[in-house]
Motif scaffolding. Structure first.
Motif, PDB file in Angstrom:
ATOM      1  N   ILE A 159      -1.866  23.700  41.022  1.00  0.00           N
ATOM      2  CA  ILE A 159      -3.318  23.524  41.112  1.00  0.00           C
ATOM      3  C   ILE A 159      -3.858  23.938  42.482  1.00  0.00           C
ATOM      4  O   ILE A 159      -5.039  23.757  42.753  1.00  0.00           O
ATOM      5  CB  ILE A 159      -3.724  22.066  40.816  1.00  0.00           C
ATOM      6  N   ARG A 161      -3.512  27.111  43.698  1.00  0.00           N
ATOM      7  CA  ARG A 161      -3.729  28.554  43.729  1.00  0.00           C
ATOM      8  C   ARG A 161      -5.200  28.879  43.980  1.00  0.00           C
ATOM      9  O   ARG A 161      -6.091  28.112  43.631  1.00  0.00           O
ATOM     10  CB  ARG A 161      -3.307  29.177  42.398  1.00  0.00           C
ATOM     11  N   GLU A 163      -7.166  30.772  42.551  1.00  0.00           N
ATOM     12  CA  GLU A 163      -7.968  30.881  41.344  1.00  0.00           C
ATOM     13  C   GLU A 163      -8.655  29.564  40.977  1.00  0.00           C
ATOM     14  O   GLU A 163      -9.638  29.551  40.230  1.00  0.00           O
ATOM     15  CB  GLU A 163      -7.087  31.334  40.171  1.00  0.00           C
ATOM     16  N   ASN A 164      -8.126  28.441  41.504  1.00  0.00           N
ATOM     17  CA  ASN A 164      -8.677  27.127  41.173  1.00  0.00           C
ATOM     18  C   ASN A 164      -9.750  26.670  42.147  1.00  0.00           C
ATOM     19  O   ASN A 164     -10.246  25.547  42.035  1.00  0.00           O
ATOM     20  CB  ASN A 164      -7.555  26.084  41.140  1.00  0.00           C
ATOM     21  N   PHE A 165     -10.091  27.515  43.112  1.00  0.00           N
ATOM     22  CA  PHE A 165     -11.038  27.134  44.149  1.00  0.00           C
ATOM     23  C   PHE A 165     -12.208  28.105  44.211  1.00  0.00           C
ATOM     24  O   PHE A 165     -12.161  29.196  43.659  1.00  0.00           O
ATOM     25  CB  PHE A 165     -10.352  27.070  45.519  1.00  0.00           C
ATOM     26  N   LYS A 186     -10.658  19.764  49.640  1.00  0.00           N
ATOM     27  CA  LYS A 186      -9.887  20.651  48.773  1.00  0.00           C
ATOM     28  C   LYS A 186      -9.044  21.628  49.579  1.00  0.00           C
ATOM     29  O   LYS A 186      -7.862  21.823  49.331  1.00  0.00           O
ATOM     30  CB  LYS A 186     -10.824  21.434  47.854  1.00  0.00           C
ATOM     31  N   ARG A 190      -4.568  22.313  50.395  1.00  0.00           N
ATOM     32  CA  ARG A 190      -3.828  23.563  50.207  1.00  0.00           C
ATOM     33  C   ARG A 190      -2.813  23.782  51.322  1.00  0.00           C
ATOM     34  O   ARG A 190      -1.785  24.430  51.115  1.00  0.00           O
ATOM     35  CB  ARG A 190      -4.779  24.765  50.165  1.00  0.00           C
ATOM     36  N   LEU A 255     -15.473  22.289  34.632  1.00  0.00           N
ATOM     37  CA  LEU A 255     -15.472  23.431  35.543  1.00  0.00           C
ATOM     38  C   LEU A 255     -16.534  23.279  36.631  1.00  0.00           C
ATOM     39  O   LEU A 255     -16.254  23.432  37.824  1.00  0.00           O
ATOM     40  CB  LEU A 255     -15.706  24.724  34.761  1.00  0.00           C
ATOM     41  N   SER A 258     -15.685  20.453  39.060  1.00  0.00           N
ATOM     42  CA  SER A 258     -14.292  20.433  39.542  1.00  0.00           C
ATOM     43  C   SER A 258     -13.624  19.099  39.224  1.00  0.00           C
ATOM     44  O   SER A 258     -12.986  18.477  40.074  1.00  0.00           O
ATOM     45  CB  SER A 258     -14.251  20.691  41.053  1.00  0.00           C
ATOM     46  N   SER A 261      -9.821  18.762  39.966  1.00  0.00           N
ATOM     47  CA  SER A 261      -9.290  19.003  41.314  1.00  0.00           C
ATOM     48  C   SER A 261      -8.993  17.671  41.989  1.00  0.00           C
ATOM     49  O   SER A 261      -9.540  16.628  41.612  1.00  0.00           O
ATOM     50  CB  SER A 261     -10.292  19.796  42.155  1.00  0.00           C
TER      51      SER A 261
END
Length: 382
Positions: A159, A161, A163-165, A186, A190, A255, A258, A261
């Motif tokens: 989660i 990556r 693409e998820n942010f 967030k 990472r 979506l 989020s 997340s």
């Protein structure tokens, strides 16, 4: 009659080659049109040098699921002679299983393909690994099982990556530059979280020819009755402090908001994490005479960032638990923050280092900021 319980074998599995600080963004992917400005600030504070991801650094495809990471750690126990078909209980803890259902431990059992056995999955965040261990421990202590395996595992990169942010995370950088305590946004996570799994084999018999660890006590306590939720996912925190779960939102809102997340209430964290996971529980343990600080030879603290190290020590002193930092052992800088697997991965490295001697006493510390809970484990090398 209650029995003694021993950790006979410990295994850890870390996927692929270690990733250094300069290559994190290449593996996880870049968010937006420029590299993260927060990365260097966060890494300077947490002092993590290497971490592991279940991602192929060239293709950026996943190389392992959480289930597979856990199974690999368990297979490491077989290298030391453990017969998986002799195991009575399998207890697995993780923060983020691969699916909502079936539970994580059931999937691990299926991956291993060993004989039928009792299977338990413990939910939570960092404490899920130690609660799995406590289930295995109590099963053997009570006589319900003779051999048990406990695990902690995380596949956070799934989660984390790019693409998820969204590029919006860059807006918090100025706040971060002014105040290093503004943690666990967030983007912060990472550069903090990494992948890995650990496994322990437990029984009522000590090793005949090699060192093992006798479990003297596993103490855990929750302060959810006092404090609101701090770290959460799959929901949204409302103004009154309550949580609104994912099932009450539409797929489009999942979506837009989020919902899935990981999030952190930063102010609540910084005001309470060390007081409620160190000072208060240690004070209680010492009042009950569970251990004597001067007898501890090794202290293994699981903290998410080196930033918290001195704060942990200050609260230990406050609680009357002065264990000098030269007795501390952590591999955060080389293995990263692997959540529920961290205490397994720390113990595996120390246990197999030949540094622990017979008679040594170990104190392990595992905090969780979900809604503020903590655990301490007392071990003796025998």
């Amino acid at each position: 009659m209650l029995r003694e319980v021993y950790i006979n074998k410990i295994s850890a599995f870390l996927p692929n080659d270690p990733i250094d600080n300069e290559n994190i963004e290449k593996v996880l992917g870049q968010v937006g049109d420029r590299p993260s400005r927060a990365r260097r600030i966060i890494l300077k504070s947490n002092k993590i040098i290497n971490r592991y991801y279940a991602i192929d650094p060239k293709t950026r495809k996943a190389t392992h699921t959480n289930t597979q990471l856990t199974a690999q750690a368990i297979r490491g126990l077989q290298k030391d002679g453990l017969d998986l078909d002799s195991v009575d209980v399998l207890a697995c803890g993780t923060t983020l299983p691969d699916q909502l259902m079936p539970n994580h431990a059931i999937m691990v059992h299926g991956e291993l393909g060993c004989e039928p056995l009792e299977v338990v999955s413990t939910a939570g965040i960092c404490l899920s690994g130690i609660t799995a261990l406590k289930y295995a421990y109590t099963s053997i202590k009570s006589g319900d099982a003779d051999v048990a395996i406990a695990t902690g595992s995380e596949n956070s990169s799934a989660i984390m990556r790019a693409e998820n942010f969204t590029p919006e995370i860059q807006s918090s950088v100025e706040m971060l530059e002014k105040n290093q305590e503004i943690a666990f946004e967030k983007d912060f996570l990472r550069w903090m979280l990494s992948d890995g799994a650990g496994a322990m084999a437990l029984s009522a018999k000590p090793n005949e020819t090699s060192l093992c660890l006798k479990i003297d006590k596993i103490f855990s306590i929750s302060y959810a009755n006092v404090l609101d939720t701090c770290m959460y996912g799959g929901c949204e925190k409302l103004e009154d402090g309550s949580l609104k779960g994912w099932g009450q939102y539409t797929p489009q809102e999942w979506l837009n908001k989020s919902i899935f997340s990981l999030k952190q209430d930063v102010k609540l964290l910084n005001d309470n994490i060390v007081e409620y996971t160190v000072a208060k529980p240690l004070t209680q343990m010492l009042e009950k005479k569970m251990f004597k600080p001067e007898e501890i030879d090794w202290f293994l603290p699981h903290y998410s960032s080196n930033y918290f190290r001195d704060e942990v020590y200050k609260k230990m002193i406050k609680a009357g638990c002065d264990i000098p930092q030269e007795k501390w052992f952590t591999n955060l800088s080389s293995k990263g923050n692997t959540g529920s697997a961290s205490i397994y991965i720390m113990l595996e490295e120390l246990f197999n280092s030949n540094k622990v001697k017979k008679g040594d006493k170990l104190l392990c510390y595992i905090p969780e900021s979900g809604r503020f809970s903590t655990a301490f484990m007392l071990l003796e090398a025998v």
